[in-house]
Design an enzyme around this catalytic site. Structure first.
Site, PDB file in Angstrom:
ATOM      1  CD  GLU A  87      24.643  19.505  15.718  1.00 18.03           C
ATOM      2  OE1 GLU A  87      25.445  18.775  16.649  1.00 18.03           O
ATOM      3  OE2 GLU A  87      23.964  20.427  16.013  1.00 18.03           O
TER       4      GLU A  87
ATOM      5  CE  LYS B 221      27.101  22.076  21.256  1.00 24.54           C
ATOM      6  NZ  LYS B 221      27.071  20.820  20.867  1.00 24.54           N
TER       7      LYS B 221
END
Length: 212
Positions: free
Chosen positions: A40, A128
């Site tokens: 990421e 998340k």
């Protein structure tokens, strides 16, 4: 295999957040050398979009996503730069809708059961849970009582010291920031340290019975 399934298989998502765009390619290469195949790059990192484009052109087996995606416009920009998945610290239905339009999964940041349900109803395949620090590894088990279908990544408080505990409690993936992508090592140009950190994370995963 879908990108969500790949994230579940790899389990570890290193989070690249930096104020210096000149070293982004080196950071990505160093993590890749350590075995990272999912990464990421946060959108508030200078040069994030160019780094995503470069990484996709350089490594066909590297799945790279954009993080800190706060709105639909940022989502579209990241997708057009080649991001295969998007992560956000918050829940924004329009961002998820934009990802769905382009066939790119959005993993929104949530905390409460209400937010988790809202995210999945908006189309999120994985959430998340952030920041997980105050709740700990057992939180997902509590969530799975009423919401057994939820696939979740733990972020914000996961370290090399407690990563195994999270995964042993059934978390589908973990996001690892500064303990792997060490900002001090980056500052002094010690990219080999990032490779070693990633190798250590993968070794811990294997010791804990992970697939990698």
């Amino acid at each position: 295999m879908s990108i969500i399934q790949t994230i579940e298989q790899e389990k570890i998502v290193p989070i690249i957040r930096s104020s210096d765009k000149t070293q982004l390619q080196q950071v990505i290469e160093s993590l890749y050398a350590g075995g990272a195949r999912v990464l990421e790059v946060t959108m508030n990192t200078p040069g994030a979009l160019a780094a995503i484009e470069w990484a996709k052109a350089t490594h066909s087996d590297l799945h790279i996503g954009a993080g800190t995606v706060l709105d639909a416009e940022s989502a579209r920009t990241a997708i057009l730069s080649g991001a295969e998945f998007l992560l956000a610290p918050t829940l924004d239905a329009k961002t998820i809708e934009t990802g769905s339009r382009y066939g790119v999964p959005v993993i929104p940041g949530v905390l409460t059961p209400t937010e988790i349900l809202q995210a999945t109803e908006a189309g999120a395949e994985m959430v998340k849970i952030f920041p997980i620090r105050a709740f700990g590894p057992s939180y997902l088990k509590d969530v799975h009582g009423p919401l057994p279908h939820v696939r979740a990544m733990a972020v914000g408080g996961v370290s090399l010291d407690n990563m195994q505990e999270y995964l042993q409690h059934g978390w589908h993936a973990v996001g690892l920031g500064s303990q792997v992508v060490d900002p001090k090592a980056i500052e002094r140009g010690d990219m080999k340290q990032l490779t070693r950190n990633m190798e250590q994370a993968r070794a811990l995963l294997r010791e804990g019975g992970g697939t990698r």
